[in-house]
Design an enzyme around this catalytic site. Structure first.
Site, PDB file in Angstrom:
ATOM      1  N   HIS A  54      -5.150 -15.974 -12.535  1.00  0.00           N
ATOM      2  CA  HIS A  54      -5.404 -14.912 -11.549  1.00  0.00           C
ATOM      3  C   HIS A  54      -5.820 -13.656 -12.305  1.00  0.00           C
ATOM      4  O   HIS A  54      -5.268 -13.333 -13.358  1.00  0.00           O
ATOM      5  CB  HIS A  54      -4.124 -14.662 -10.747  1.00  0.00           C
ATOM      6  CG  HIS A  54      -4.217 -13.474  -9.848  1.00  0.00           C
ATOM      7  ND1 HIS A  54      -5.297 -13.270  -9.011  1.00  0.00           N
ATOM      8  CD2 HIS A  54      -3.387 -12.413  -9.659  1.00  0.00           C
ATOM      9  CE1 HIS A  54      -5.119 -12.138  -8.339  1.00  0.00           C
ATOM     10  NE2 HIS A  54      -3.972 -11.596  -8.723  1.00  0.00           N
ATOM     11  N   ASN A  82      -9.526  -7.236  -8.910  1.00  0.00           N
ATOM     12  CA  ASN A  82      -8.564  -8.183  -8.345  1.00  0.00           C
ATOM     13  C   ASN A  82      -8.962  -8.481  -6.897  1.00  0.00           C
ATOM     14  O   ASN A  82      -8.833  -7.627  -6.023  1.00  0.00           O
ATOM     15  CB  ASN A  82      -7.158  -7.568  -8.414  1.00  0.00           C
ATOM     16  CG  ASN A  82      -6.090  -8.486  -7.840  1.00  0.00           C
ATOM     17  OD1 ASN A  82      -6.394  -9.532  -7.265  1.00  0.00           O
ATOM     18  ND2 ASN A  82      -4.839  -8.080  -7.984  1.00  0.00           N
ATOM     19  N   CYS A 139      -1.598 -13.063  -3.786  1.00  0.00           N
ATOM     20  CA  CYS A 139      -2.655 -13.490  -4.712  1.00  0.00           C
ATOM     21  C   CYS A 139      -2.536 -14.970  -5.066  1.00  0.00           C
ATOM     22  O   CYS A 139      -3.453 -15.540  -5.644  1.00  0.00           O
ATOM     23  CB  CYS A 139      -2.615 -12.659  -5.988  1.00  0.00           C
ATOM     24  SG  CYS A 139      -2.920 -10.928  -5.683  1.00  0.00           S
TER      25      CYS A 139
HETATM   26  N1  ACO Z   1      -6.542   6.677 -13.198  1.00  0.00           N
HETATM   27  C1  ACO Z   1      -5.928   7.544 -14.007  1.00  0.00           C
HETATM   28  N2  ACO Z   1      -4.595   7.582 -14.188  1.00  0.00           N
HETATM   29  C2  ACO Z   1      -3.853   6.709 -13.486  1.00  0.00           C
HETATM   30  C3  ACO Z   1      -4.426   5.781 -12.605  1.00  0.00           C
HETATM   31  C4  ACO Z   1      -5.819   5.809 -12.464  1.00  0.00           C
HETATM   32  N3  ACO Z   1      -6.472   4.935 -11.665  1.00  0.00           N
HETATM   33  N4  ACO Z   1      -3.431   5.034 -12.063  1.00  0.00           N
HETATM   34  C5  ACO Z   1      -2.273   5.477 -12.575  1.00  0.00           C
HETATM   35  N5  ACO Z   1      -2.538   6.504 -13.431  1.00  0.00           N
HETATM   36  C6  ACO Z   1      -1.571   7.286 -14.208  1.00  0.00           C
HETATM   37  C7  ACO Z   1      -0.205   7.344 -13.576  1.00  0.00           C
HETATM   38  O1  ACO Z   1      -0.159   8.346 -12.598  1.00  0.00           O
HETATM   39  C8  ACO Z   1       0.673   7.645 -14.773  1.00  0.00           C
HETATM   40  O2  ACO Z   1       0.566   9.004 -15.061  1.00  0.00           O
HETATM   41  P1  ACO Z   1       1.869   9.824 -15.596  1.00  0.00           P
HETATM   42  O3  ACO Z   1       2.228   9.176 -16.911  1.00  0.00           O
HETATM   43  O4  ACO Z   1       1.357  11.225 -15.715  1.00  0.00           O
HETATM   44  O5  ACO Z   1       2.914   9.628 -14.546  1.00  0.00           O
HETATM   45  C9  ACO Z   1      -0.013   6.879 -15.907  1.00  0.00           C
HETATM   46  O6  ACO Z   1      -1.377   6.633 -15.461  1.00  0.00           O
HETATM   47  C10 ACO Z   1       0.627   5.549 -16.233  1.00  0.00           C
HETATM   48  O7  ACO Z   1       0.891   4.858 -15.006  1.00  0.00           O
HETATM   49  P2  ACO Z   1       1.474   3.440 -14.978  1.00  0.00           P
HETATM   50  O8  ACO Z   1       1.585   2.960 -13.552  1.00  0.00           O
HETATM   51  O9  ACO Z   1       2.707   3.365 -15.821  1.00  0.00           O
HETATM   52  O10 ACO Z   1       0.282   2.630 -15.710  1.00  0.00           O
HETATM   53  P3  ACO Z   1       0.225   1.154 -16.140  1.00  0.00           P
HETATM   54  O11 ACO Z   1      -0.125   1.051 -17.548  1.00  0.00           O
HETATM   55  O12 ACO Z   1       1.409   0.354 -15.634  1.00  0.00           O
HETATM   56  O13 ACO Z   1      -1.051   0.622 -15.332  1.00  0.00           O
HETATM   57  C11 ACO Z   1      -1.545  -0.708 -13.389  1.00  0.00           C
HETATM   58  C12 ACO Z   1      -1.054   0.646 -13.902  1.00  0.00           C
HETATM   59  C13 ACO Z   1      -2.971  -0.881 -13.849  1.00  0.00           C
HETATM   60  C14 ACO Z   1      -1.464  -0.688 -11.869  1.00  0.00           C
HETATM   61  C15 ACO Z   1      -0.661  -1.841 -13.965  1.00  0.00           C
HETATM   62  O14 ACO Z   1       0.690  -1.510 -13.810  1.00  0.00           O
HETATM   63  C16 ACO Z   1      -0.901  -3.187 -13.327  1.00  0.00           C
HETATM   64  O15 ACO Z   1      -1.957  -3.776 -13.459  1.00  0.00           O
HETATM   65  N6  ACO Z   1       0.119  -3.727 -12.651  1.00  0.00           N
HETATM   66  C17 ACO Z   1       0.098  -5.108 -12.149  1.00  0.00           C
HETATM   67  C18 ACO Z   1      -0.863  -5.318 -11.036  1.00  0.00           C
HETATM   68  C19 ACO Z   1      -0.683  -6.730 -10.525  1.00  0.00           C
HETATM   69  O16 ACO Z   1      -0.427  -7.667 -11.253  1.00  0.00           O
HETATM   70  N7  ACO Z   1      -0.751  -6.936  -9.227  1.00  0.00           N
HETATM   71  C20 ACO Z   1      -0.408  -8.270  -8.747  1.00  0.00           C
HETATM   72  C21 ACO Z   1      -1.191  -8.786  -7.754  1.00  0.00           C
HETATM   73  S1  ACO Z   1      -2.095  -7.599  -6.776  1.00  0.00           S
HETATM   74  C22 ACO Z   1      -2.139  -8.303  -5.230  1.00  0.00           C
HETATM   75  O17 ACO Z   1      -1.381  -9.160  -4.898  1.00  0.00           O
HETATM   76  C23 ACO Z   1      -3.219  -7.817  -4.259  1.00  0.00           C
END
Ligand code: ACO
Length: 331
Positions: free
Chosen positions: A256, A286, A113
């Site tokens: 970003h 994203n 990214c």
């Molecule tokens: N819909 C519903 N529930 C979901 C979804 C979804 N789309 N995705 C995950 N969950 C659930 C999980 O299964 C988990 O359930 P559980 O508690 O029963 O196990 C719960 O939600 C919490 O999951 P987490 O992964 O802990 O959720 P989090 O709050 O961390 O959010 C996310 C996930 C949105 C992916 C976040 O971690 C994030 O944005 N991370 C950073 C992304 C990023 O910066 N990427 C960098 C660049 S991307 C690139 O380079 C292309």
């Protein structure tokens, strides 16, 4: 040594809109979860036969028109992308041909990214040392081609799009005042592609949704989130320090767009009010290396930027890579 400045901006995001409601029919998710956890409402998806170079060329033409330049005025094209049409030739060479930039050298930069800020650094330094006069810098992605449409943890986040800037020469201490780049391959396992067999050209839409092609993105979202906040704050402060600009002097931060909560955490750590941080994630999700130039073009064309405004671009992505740039706008 002379400097470089942004003399034109452009963007292109495909017309096809995929909403959170649409995603509810593909994976076990909800509009409510996606909105609350990411800030994303919808994203754009490239149609069949629409390649990363097509998006890039459209954004490039718009940036050239704003700069009042012809494609033949360019002597360098640098494209940041993780989804080039093919492994080789580079996406930049395909863009060079599509826009008719017959005097330009062309290359891709792969920095997740952070691709746009890394590409900006290459072009900026080429102008600074006198090797280039006008350079095109593009961030362009068709992430839908490398999305695992069965993984709700990633498929709700990603979208397709392209943004471009044209750089030209500037006086010292104006234009791009600083660029800082960092990487740490020790965290390569946070976000990577599974690439059993390089699959190009880009798979058709049904292939993408059925996930029959084995090239796709894997992410440890939670760990990535924490590193993102930490790295963005660190690079924002280092970039400002190098340019000798204080947080209170900033007119706008264009970060970003990976997650609204990451953007808000950065703003809070820097002590920035909400209105000084430009957010487009609700519309595009994203789009990796495209998020910053798309947002920059939008801020520019909506009349938000005035001459001598101080802008901070900050990014973070797979690698890990992260980077920042302090821009003295159109000075
Ligand atoms: N819909 C519903 N529930 C979901 C979804 C979804 N789309 N995705 C995950 N969950 C659930 C999980 O299964 C988990 O359930 P559980 O508690 O029963 O196990 C719960 O939600 C919490 O999951 P987490 O992964 O802990 O959720 P989090 O709050 O961390 O959010 C996310 C996930 C949105 C992916 C976040 O971690 C994030 O944005 N991370 C950073 C992304 C990023 O910066 N990427 C960098 C660049 S991307 C690139 O380079 C292309």
């Amino acid at each position: 040594m002379q400097n470089s400045k942004i003399v034109g901006t452009g963007s292109y995001c495909p017309e096809l809109v995929l909403t959170n409601k649409d995603l509810e029919r593909i994976v076990d998710t909800s509009d409510d979860w996606i909105t609350k956890r990411t800030g994303i409402k919808e994203r754009r998806i490239a149609k069949d036969g629409q390649f990363t170079s097509d998006l890039a060329a459209a954004a490039a033409r718009e940036a050239l028109a704003m700069a009042g330049l012809k494609a033949s005025d360019l002597d360098l094209i640098v494209v940041g992308t993780v989804t080039p049409d093919r492994q080789f030739p580079s996406c930049a060479c395909t863009v060079q041909h599509k826009i008719g930039a017959n005097n330009a050298a062309a290359m891709d930069v792969s920095a997740g990214c952070s691709g746009f800020v890394y590409a900006l650094s290459v072009a900026h330094n080429a102008i600074r040392c006198g090797a280039s006069k006008y350079a095109l810098v593009v961030g362009s992605e068709v992430l839908s081609a490398v999305t695992n449409w069965q993984d709700r943890g990633t498929c709700v986040l990603l979208g397709d799009g392209a943004g471009a800037v044209v750089l030209g020469p500037a006086e010292k201490d104006t234009g791009i005042r600083s660029i800082k780049l960092k990487s740490d391959g020790a965290f390569g396992d946070l976000l990577y592609s599974v690439d059993d067999n390089i699959t190009r050209p880009v798979p058709s839409l049904p292939e993408r949704h059925n996930h029959t092609k084995p090239f796709y993105l894997v992410m440890d979202g939670n760990r990535t989130f924490k590193k993102a906040v930490q790295c963005l704050e660190e690079i924002a402060l280092a970039t400002l320090e190098e340019a000798k600009v204080g947080v209170d002097e900033l007119a706008l931060v264009v970060p970003h767009q990976a997650n609204l909560r990451i953007i808000n955490a950065l703003a809070q750590r820097l002590g920035l009010p909400e209105e000084k941080v430009y957010v487009t994630i609700q519309k595009y999700g994203n789009t990796s290396s495209a998020t910053i130039p798309v947002a920059l073009h939008e801020a520019n064309t909506s009349g938000l930027l005035r001459p001598r405004d101080k802008l901070l671009l900050v990014t973070f992505g797979a690698g890990l890579t992260w980077g920042g740039s302090l821009v003295d706008w159109a000075a």
